[in-house]
Design an enzyme around this catalytic site. Sequence first.
Site, PDB file in Angstrom:
ATOM      1  N   ARG A 219      81.929 172.207   4.191  1.00  0.00           N
ATOM      2  CA  ARG A 219      82.685 171.530   5.251  1.00  0.00           C
ATOM      3  C   ARG A 219      84.164 171.732   5.027  1.00  0.00           C
ATOM      4  O   ARG A 219      84.675 171.371   3.961  1.00  0.00           O
ATOM      5  CB  ARG A 219      82.388 170.039   5.242  1.00  0.00           C
ATOM      6  CG  ARG A 219      80.891 169.783   5.274  1.00  0.00           C
ATOM      7  CD  ARG A 219      80.534 168.796   6.310  1.00  0.00           C
ATOM      8  NE  ARG A 219      79.095 168.789   6.480  1.00  0.00           N
ATOM      9  CZ  ARG A 219      78.419 167.759   6.949  1.00  0.00           C
ATOM     10  NH1 ARG A 219      79.046 166.660   7.282  1.00  0.00           N
ATOM     11  NH2 ARG A 219      77.117 167.846   7.116  1.00  0.00           N
ATOM     12  N   GLU A 221      86.745 170.175   5.356  1.00  0.00           N
ATOM     13  CA  GLU A 221      87.403 168.874   5.507  1.00  0.00           C
ATOM     14  C   GLU A 221      88.891 169.102   5.264  1.00  0.00           C
ATOM     15  O   GLU A 221      89.276 169.754   4.309  1.00  0.00           O
ATOM     16  CB  GLU A 221      86.876 167.866   4.468  1.00  0.00           C
ATOM     17  CG  GLU A 221      85.364 167.715   4.422  1.00  0.00           C
ATOM     18  CD  GLU A 221      84.803 166.843   5.528  1.00  0.00           C
ATOM     19  OE1 GLU A 221      85.580 166.420   6.402  1.00  0.00           O
ATOM     20  OE2 GLU A 221      83.579 166.613   5.525  1.00  0.00           O
ATOM     21  N   ARG A 227      85.738 160.854  -1.639  1.00  0.00           N
ATOM     22  CA  ARG A 227      84.314 161.146  -1.440  1.00  0.00           C
ATOM     23  C   ARG A 227      84.022 162.371  -0.587  1.00  0.00           C
ATOM     24  O   ARG A 227      82.884 162.567  -0.165  1.00  0.00           O
ATOM     25  CB  ARG A 227      83.628 159.912  -0.850  1.00  0.00           C
ATOM     26  CG  ARG A 227      84.187 159.479   0.475  1.00  0.00           C
ATOM     27  CD  ARG A 227      83.679 158.111   0.894  1.00  0.00           C
ATOM     28  NE  ARG A 227      84.088 157.783   2.230  1.00  0.00           N
ATOM     29  CZ  ARG A 227      85.311 157.385   2.573  1.00  0.00           C
ATOM     30  NH1 ARG A 227      86.261 157.271   1.667  1.00  0.00           N
ATOM     31  NH2 ARG A 227      85.590 157.116   3.833  1.00  0.00           N
ATOM     32  N   HIS A 228      85.025 163.185  -0.313  1.00  0.00           N
ATOM     33  CA  HIS A 228      84.797 164.412   0.452  1.00  0.00           C
ATOM     34  C   HIS A 228      85.073 165.646  -0.396  1.00  0.00           C
ATOM     35  O   HIS A 228      86.114 165.737  -1.042  1.00  0.00           O
ATOM     36  CB  HIS A 228      85.710 164.470   1.685  1.00  0.00           C
ATOM     37  CG  HIS A 228      85.266 163.560   2.779  1.00  0.00           C
ATOM     38  ND1 HIS A 228      85.706 162.267   2.872  1.00  0.00           N
ATOM     39  CD2 HIS A 228      84.401 163.746   3.814  1.00  0.00           C
ATOM     40  CE1 HIS A 228      85.137 161.695   3.941  1.00  0.00           C
ATOM     41  NE2 HIS A 228      84.348 162.564   4.518  1.00  0.00           N
ATOM     42  N   GLU A 358      79.402 156.321   2.549  1.00  0.00           N
ATOM     43  CA  GLU A 358      78.234 156.730   3.345  1.00  0.00           C
ATOM     44  C   GLU A 358      77.416 157.696   2.498  1.00  0.00           C
ATOM     45  O   GLU A 358      77.887 158.755   2.124  1.00  0.00           O
ATOM     46  CB  GLU A 358      78.697 157.413   4.630  1.00  0.00           C
ATOM     47  CG  GLU A 358      77.539 157.908   5.477  1.00  0.00           C
ATOM     48  CD  GLU A 358      77.974 158.862   6.589  1.00  0.00           C
ATOM     49  OE1 GLU A 358      78.946 158.572   7.309  1.00  0.00           O
ATOM     50  OE2 GLU A 358      77.321 159.919   6.724  1.00  0.00           O
ATOM     51  N   SER A 361      72.950 160.112   6.440  1.00  0.00           N
ATOM     52  CA  SER A 361      72.894 159.913   7.890  1.00  0.00           C
ATOM     53  C   SER A 361      71.589 160.494   8.378  1.00  0.00           C
ATOM     54  O   SER A 361      71.190 161.571   7.928  1.00  0.00           O
ATOM     55  CB  SER A 361      74.001 160.703   8.590  1.00  0.00           C
ATOM     56  OG  SER A 361      75.201 160.010   8.587  1.00  0.00           O
ATOM     57  N   ARG A 409      77.629 162.334  -3.670  1.00  0.00           N
ATOM     58  CA  ARG A 409      78.059 160.951  -3.387  1.00  0.00           C
ATOM     59  C   ARG A 409      77.134 159.934  -4.045  1.00  0.00           C
ATOM     60  O   ARG A 409      77.588 158.933  -4.586  1.00  0.00           O
ATOM     61  CB  ARG A 409      78.070 160.701  -1.882  1.00  0.00           C
ATOM     62  CG  ARG A 409      79.253 161.335  -1.214  1.00  0.00           C
ATOM     63  CD  ARG A 409      79.481 160.692   0.122  1.00  0.00           C
ATOM     64  NE  ARG A 409      80.493 161.455   0.831  1.00  0.00           N
ATOM     65  CZ  ARG A 409      80.771 161.292   2.105  1.00  0.00           C
ATOM     66  NH1 ARG A 409      80.096 160.403   2.821  1.00  0.00           N
ATOM     67  NH2 ARG A 409      81.715 162.003   2.672  1.00  0.00           N
TER      68      ARG A 409
HETATM   69  P1  ATP Z   1      81.709 161.293   6.514  1.00  0.00           P
HETATM   70  O1  ATP Z   1      81.728 160.498   7.794  1.00  0.00           O
HETATM   71  O2  ATP Z   1      81.703 160.459   5.286  1.00  0.00           O
HETATM   72  O3  ATP Z   1      82.717 162.400   6.486  1.00  0.00           O
HETATM   73  P2  ATP Z   1      79.602 162.733   7.781  1.00  0.00           P
HETATM   74  O4  ATP Z   1      79.041 161.680   8.670  1.00  0.00           O
HETATM   75  O5  ATP Z   1      80.537 163.741   8.361  1.00  0.00           O
HETATM   76  O6  ATP Z   1      80.274 162.047   6.496  1.00  0.00           O
HETATM   77  P3  ATP Z   1      76.994 163.894   7.694  1.00  0.00           P
HETATM   78  O7  ATP Z   1      77.183 165.044   8.599  1.00  0.00           O
HETATM   79  O8  ATP Z   1      76.345 162.682   8.201  1.00  0.00           O
HETATM   80  O9  ATP Z   1      78.412 163.511   7.058  1.00  0.00           O
HETATM   81  O10 ATP Z   1      76.287 164.446   6.368  1.00  0.00           O
HETATM   82  C1  ATP Z   1      75.213 163.793   5.714  1.00  0.00           C
HETATM   83  C2  ATP Z   1      75.636 163.271   4.357  1.00  0.00           C
HETATM   84  O11 ATP Z   1      76.207 164.310   3.572  1.00  0.00           O
HETATM   85  C3  ATP Z   1      76.716 162.214   4.424  1.00  0.00           C
HETATM   86  O12 ATP Z   1      76.161 160.939   4.658  1.00  0.00           O
HETATM   87  C4  ATP Z   1      77.355 162.320   3.060  1.00  0.00           C
HETATM   88  O13 ATP Z   1      76.615 161.597   2.088  1.00  0.00           O
HETATM   89  C5  ATP Z   1      77.232 163.792   2.750  1.00  0.00           C
HETATM   90  N1  ATP Z   1      78.486 164.495   3.039  1.00  0.00           N
HETATM   91  C6  ATP Z   1      78.901 164.924   4.236  1.00  0.00           C
HETATM   92  N2  ATP Z   1      80.094 165.544   4.153  1.00  0.00           N
HETATM   93  C7  ATP Z   1      80.442 165.498   2.858  1.00  0.00           C
HETATM   94  C8  ATP Z   1      81.557 165.976   2.116  1.00  0.00           C
HETATM   95  N3  ATP Z   1      82.555 166.640   2.710  1.00  0.00           N
HETATM   96  N4  ATP Z   1      81.586 165.764   0.776  1.00  0.00           N
HETATM   97  C9  ATP Z   1      80.565 165.103   0.167  1.00  0.00           C
HETATM   98  N5  ATP Z   1      79.488 164.632   0.806  1.00  0.00           N
HETATM   99  C10 ATP Z   1      79.411 164.832   2.147  1.00  0.00           C
HETATM  100 MG    MG Z   2      77.213 160.863   8.739  1.00  0.00          MG
END
Ligand code: ATP
Ligand code: MG
Length: 435
Positions: A219, A221, A227-228, A358, A361, A409
Amino acid sequence: MKRRISSQFRSHYSAELVKLPEGYRVSIAGYVVSVRLHGGVIFFVVYDGGYIQCVAHMDEVDVEVWKKMLEVREYFYVSISGCVSYTERAPNGVEIVMDDVRIVAKPNRIPPFHPYSRKLPSLDKRLDIRAVDLRRPQLHAIFKIRHEVLQAIRRFLVARGFIEVNTPKIIASATEGGAALFPLFYYDKEAFLAQSPQLYKEQLSAALDRVFEIAPIFRAEEFKTDRHLSETISLDVEMAFADYRDVMNLLEDLIVYIVNSVRRYCIAQLAFLNIGDLKVRKPFRRISYDRVISKLKDLGLEVGWGEDLSTAALRRLAEVYREPYFIVDWPRGLKPFYIKSKRGGVTESFDLMWGHVEIASGGSRVNSKRSLARRIRMQGLNTESFEYHLKVFDYGMPPHAGFGLGVDRLIMVLTNRDDIREVVFYPRDPSRLTP
Ligand code: ATP
Ligand code: MG
């Protein structure tokens, strides 16, 4: 445990010593995590996957051997010969009374901190020299817990009839739309690193019923939080003939199983990290997005309906909800196109929260081609990019549901670290591409 691999360096691992009689002669090999010299007695603690105390008295060993022992420092790799001795003085009740030491490898730079030192450089500095950092007992504990979490996930899901799969990480278009993708050159075309195996796992569940994958997701980000990461390990689960409630029940059982496994197999590691009260109780609370919004309002935080929950809001909720909990029935606008809608503009979806983090999901998936195409268009995406996926639906798609769980996480929360980068070997984030 049977893992005898004797070599010129070792006859046993430290974990095997307790099965041997007093006075049994062994050799062990590993690196030194502490050295103490105390009135003519020298103590080493050596790590070989476990810890073992080794001791020698100046008067009881050869002069040349004693000189070699005095040379040994933290982080030296050694092979030690001696006899098994049961004593209360040793942390695990057994030690080796040394009669020889062989220095197998020694650092040619002085490491900037000792394995047990309290004054440590910042996480960023430690990540630059992760090789040294990883030799600290704290990191041994974190990585052992990490290992146990991965093992527990596999044991649990296999016992529930899931099979482990792998999906491509080089893909032609975004899984979920959005801009958070890393582009790359794929011969003469543009391609991307997969942000999620979402659509592939749905296809697999239609054929194989229950599947899971443990693999990196990527990702782009743009910011740095606690936590990312740009590359992180995801557990993806998908099951046919299920809806989001079934999946929440499964996920809840999985979390309880993981926690119990860590409590059972990582006792020493939890103690070392000062984690005394790792406990979760079923059932986890399920709170609708609507109720969360009004709860936040009561707490003095105004969030408009349809808005995402900010980190501040999640931290506020974490003060109220101490155990893992689900936020369910999210507004349609906050969830991707493949999540099934229900009445009232919301979806059959959930986020699993633990503290302000989180963890996962998931939701029920759209399983009609027409609705899926409509949802893709509604989100401003191009159905042509998803043709490869939509056409799979022509051959039949059962109802299905699943989740994605951030493994890094989860480990961060279980080990009570306040930065996800602590639990990852070489984390990738906007400012970190090396080492
Ligand atoms: P957030 O809102 O915290 O950025 P997200 O809703 O974009 O997360 P999802 O697409 O729902 O993330 O991904 C499923 C799971 O993968 C998340 O609940 C989280 O635990 C993990 N995750 C997602 N993006 C990341 C990241 N950049 N780094 C670490 N863990 C991640
Ligand atoms: Mg999510």
